[in-house]
Design a protein around this motif. Structure first.
Motif, PDB file in Angstrom:
ATOM      1  N   SER A 113      -7.039  -0.456   8.451  1.00  0.00           N
ATOM      2  CA  SER A 113      -6.999  -1.031   9.740  1.00  0.00           C
ATOM      3  C   SER A 113      -5.543  -1.232  10.209  1.00  0.00           C
ATOM      4  O   SER A 113      -4.648  -1.339   9.228  1.00  0.00           O
ATOM      5  CB  SER A 113      -7.688  -2.196   9.678  1.00  0.00           C
ATOM      6  N   ASP A 114      -5.364  -1.288  11.263  1.00  0.00           N
ATOM      7  CA  ASP A 114      -3.955  -1.766  11.993  1.00  0.00           C
ATOM      8  C   ASP A 114      -3.360  -2.749  11.370  1.00  0.00           C
ATOM      9  O   ASP A 114      -2.123  -2.989  11.173  1.00  0.00           O
ATOM     10  CB  ASP A 114      -4.013  -1.689  13.632  1.00  0.00           C
ATOM     11  N   ALA A 115      -4.497  -3.922  11.211  1.00  0.00           N
ATOM     12  CA  ALA A 115      -3.911  -5.124  10.625  1.00  0.00           C
ATOM     13  C   ALA A 115      -3.362  -4.995   9.365  1.00  0.00           C
ATOM     14  O   ALA A 115      -2.352  -5.772   8.853  1.00  0.00           O
ATOM     15  CB  ALA A 115      -4.966  -6.192  10.812  1.00  0.00           C
ATOM     16  N   GLU A 116      -4.107  -4.288   8.644  1.00  0.00           N
ATOM     17  CA  GLU A 116      -3.694  -3.896   6.986  1.00  0.00           C
ATOM     18  C   GLU A 116      -2.250  -3.338   6.990  1.00  0.00           C
ATOM     19  O   GLU A 116      -1.524  -3.758   6.117  1.00  0.00           O
ATOM     20  CB  GLU A 116      -4.853  -3.293   6.445  1.00  0.00           C
ATOM     21  N   VAL A 117      -2.035  -2.303   7.819  1.00  0.00           N
ATOM     22  CA  VAL A 117      -0.755  -1.484   7.919  1.00  0.00           C
ATOM     23  C   VAL A 117       0.161  -2.550   8.198  1.00  0.00           C
ATOM     24  O   VAL A 117       1.443  -2.518   7.456  1.00  0.00           O
ATOM     25  CB  VAL A 117      -0.947  -0.292   8.721  1.00  0.00           C
ATOM     26  N   ASP A 118       0.109  -3.281   9.492  1.00  0.00           N
ATOM     27  CA  ASP A 118       1.056  -4.333   9.944  1.00  0.00           C
ATOM     28  C   ASP A 118       1.429  -5.291   8.760  1.00  0.00           C
ATOM     29  O   ASP A 118       2.473  -5.697   8.816  1.00  0.00           O
ATOM     30  CB  ASP A 118       0.610  -4.919  11.280  1.00  0.00           C
ATOM     31  N   SER A 119       0.417  -5.842   8.009  1.00  0.00           N
ATOM     32  CA  SER A 119       0.588  -6.763   6.957  1.00  0.00           C
ATOM     33  C   SER A 119       1.731  -6.154   5.780  1.00  0.00           C
ATOM     34  O   SER A 119       2.532  -6.667   5.420  1.00  0.00           O
ATOM     35  CB  SER A 119      -0.627  -7.132   6.420  1.00  0.00           C
ATOM     36  N   LEU A 120       1.444  -4.779   5.374  1.00  0.00           N
ATOM     37  CA  LEU A 120       2.172  -4.213   4.624  1.00  0.00           C
ATOM     38  C   LEU A 120       3.434  -4.096   5.095  1.00  0.00           C
ATOM     39  O   LEU A 120       4.640  -4.297   4.328  1.00  0.00           O
ATOM     40  CB  LEU A 120       1.423  -2.896   4.123  1.00  0.00           C
ATOM     41  N   VAL A 121       3.641  -3.772   6.315  1.00  0.00           N
ATOM     42  CA  VAL A 121       4.852  -3.605   7.045  1.00  0.00           C
ATOM     43  C   VAL A 121       5.729  -4.735   6.925  1.00  0.00           C
ATOM     44  O   VAL A 121       7.048  -5.053   6.786  1.00  0.00           O
ATOM     45  CB  VAL A 121       4.950  -2.841   8.431  1.00  0.00           C
ATOM     46  N   ALA A 122       5.046  -6.011   7.355  1.00  0.00           N
ATOM     47  CA  ALA A 122       5.412  -7.247   7.306  1.00  0.00           C
ATOM     48  C   ALA A 122       5.958  -7.752   5.990  1.00  0.00           C
ATOM     49  O   ALA A 122       7.042  -8.337   5.650  1.00  0.00           O
ATOM     50  CB  ALA A 122       4.498  -8.335   7.691  1.00  0.00           C
ATOM     51  N   ASP A 123       5.308  -7.305   4.790  1.00  0.00           N
ATOM     52  CA  ASP A 123       5.908  -7.715   3.359  1.00  0.00           C
ATOM     53  C   ASP A 123       7.029  -6.691   3.180  1.00  0.00           C
ATOM     54  O   ASP A 123       8.045  -7.385   2.591  1.00  0.00           O
ATOM     55  CB  ASP A 123       4.573  -7.038   2.145  1.00  0.00           C
ATOM     56  N   ILE A 124       6.996  -5.630   3.466  1.00  0.00           N
ATOM     57  CA  ILE A 124       8.418  -4.819   3.155  1.00  0.00           C
ATOM     58  C   ILE A 124       9.443  -5.491   3.993  1.00  0.00           C
ATOM     59  O   ILE A 124      10.462  -5.721   3.537  1.00  0.00           O
ATOM     60  CB  ILE A 124       8.153  -3.522   3.821  1.00  0.00           C
ATOM     61  N   ASP A 125       9.306  -5.887   5.223  1.00  0.00           N
ATOM     62  CA  ASP A 125      10.372  -6.388   5.999  1.00  0.00           C
ATOM     63  C   ASP A 125      10.824  -7.927   5.253  1.00  0.00           C
ATOM     64  O   ASP A 125      12.014  -7.993   5.485  1.00  0.00           O
ATOM     65  CB  ASP A 125      10.009  -6.678   7.350  1.00  0.00           C
ATOM     66  N   SER A 126       9.865  -8.556   4.959  1.00  0.00           N
ATOM     67  CA  SER A 126      10.160  -9.736   4.216  1.00  0.00           C
ATOM     68  C   SER A 126      10.976  -9.596   2.805  1.00  0.00           C
ATOM     69  O   SER A 126      12.044 -10.342   2.523  1.00  0.00           O
ATOM     70  CB  SER A 126       8.971 -10.705   3.942  1.00  0.00           C
ATOM     71  N   GLU A 127      10.653  -8.550   2.044  1.00  0.00           N
ATOM     72  CA  GLU A 127      11.270  -8.372   0.842  1.00  0.00           C
ATOM     73  C   GLU A 127      12.720  -7.771   1.160  1.00  0.00           C
ATOM     74  O   GLU A 127      13.597  -8.455   0.624  1.00  0.00           O
ATOM     75  CB  GLU A 127      10.456  -7.198   0.125  1.00  0.00           C
ATOM     76  N   LYS A 128      12.887  -6.919   2.249  1.00  0.00           N
ATOM     77  CA  LYS A 128      14.265  -6.657   2.613  1.00  0.00           C
ATOM     78  C   LYS A 128      15.219  -7.774   3.023  1.00  0.00           C
ATOM     79  O   LYS A 128      16.384  -7.816   2.633  1.00  0.00           O
ATOM     80  CB  LYS A 128      13.988  -5.351   3.633  1.00  0.00           C
TER      81      LYS A 128
END
Length: 146
Positions: A113-128
């Motif tokens: 879902s869009d929410a699942e994709v956005d959650s993954l992107v948020a995780d990547i941004d936090s890690e960065k």
């Protein structure tokens, strides 16, 4: 190595001179009889090759170069994050620009879902962000300006 139906059909049509009716490359993901995940690429001539990770289409060279440098055997969420990071080399990662489908042996194909994709992107941004902060801290400590 199993003969892929798609590649076999494509190759059959190359037997006549100047005939290549498909004109596309495809990525095919699935599982072999032992349950091991497989990824194959076919091309219009009917040749096929196995890959651990690959990209086709516009800007695929940039994505493949990222995968060559950063690929690691992963599973689940980490694999999806690797795919998003690779795609981020050419597009802004968000659910507006990226679709992810997961192939699971038990449940088949599932689009996130869009929410699942956005959650993954948020995780990547936090890690960065955390990685950048740690790098700045190391530089400050090395220069004695902490």
């Amino acid at each position: 190595m199993p003969q892929l139906w798609d590649a076999g059909v494509q190759q059959k049509y190359t037997q006549s001179g100047g005939v290549r009716p498909f004109g596309i490359s495809t990525l095919i993901a699935g599982f072999d009889p032992e349950g091991k995940p497989c990824l194959y690429q076919t091309d219009p001539s009917g040749t096929y090759s196995a890959w651990k990770a690959n990209a086709i289409g516009g800007n695929s060279k940039t994505v493949r170069e990222y995968l060559e440098k950063h690929y690691a055997e992963t599973s689940g969420r980490e694999t999806m994050k690797l795919a998003i990071k690779a795609l981020s080399e050419t597009v802004e990662a968000s659910s507006k620009n990226v679709e992810i489908a997961v192939v699971d042996r038990a449940s088949g194909l599932k689009f996130l879902s869009d929410a699942e994709v956005d959650s993954l992107v948020a995780d990547i941004d936090s890690e960065k962000t955390a990685s950048d902060a740690a790098r700045k801290q190391r530089v400050a400590e090395a220069s004695g300006t902490t």
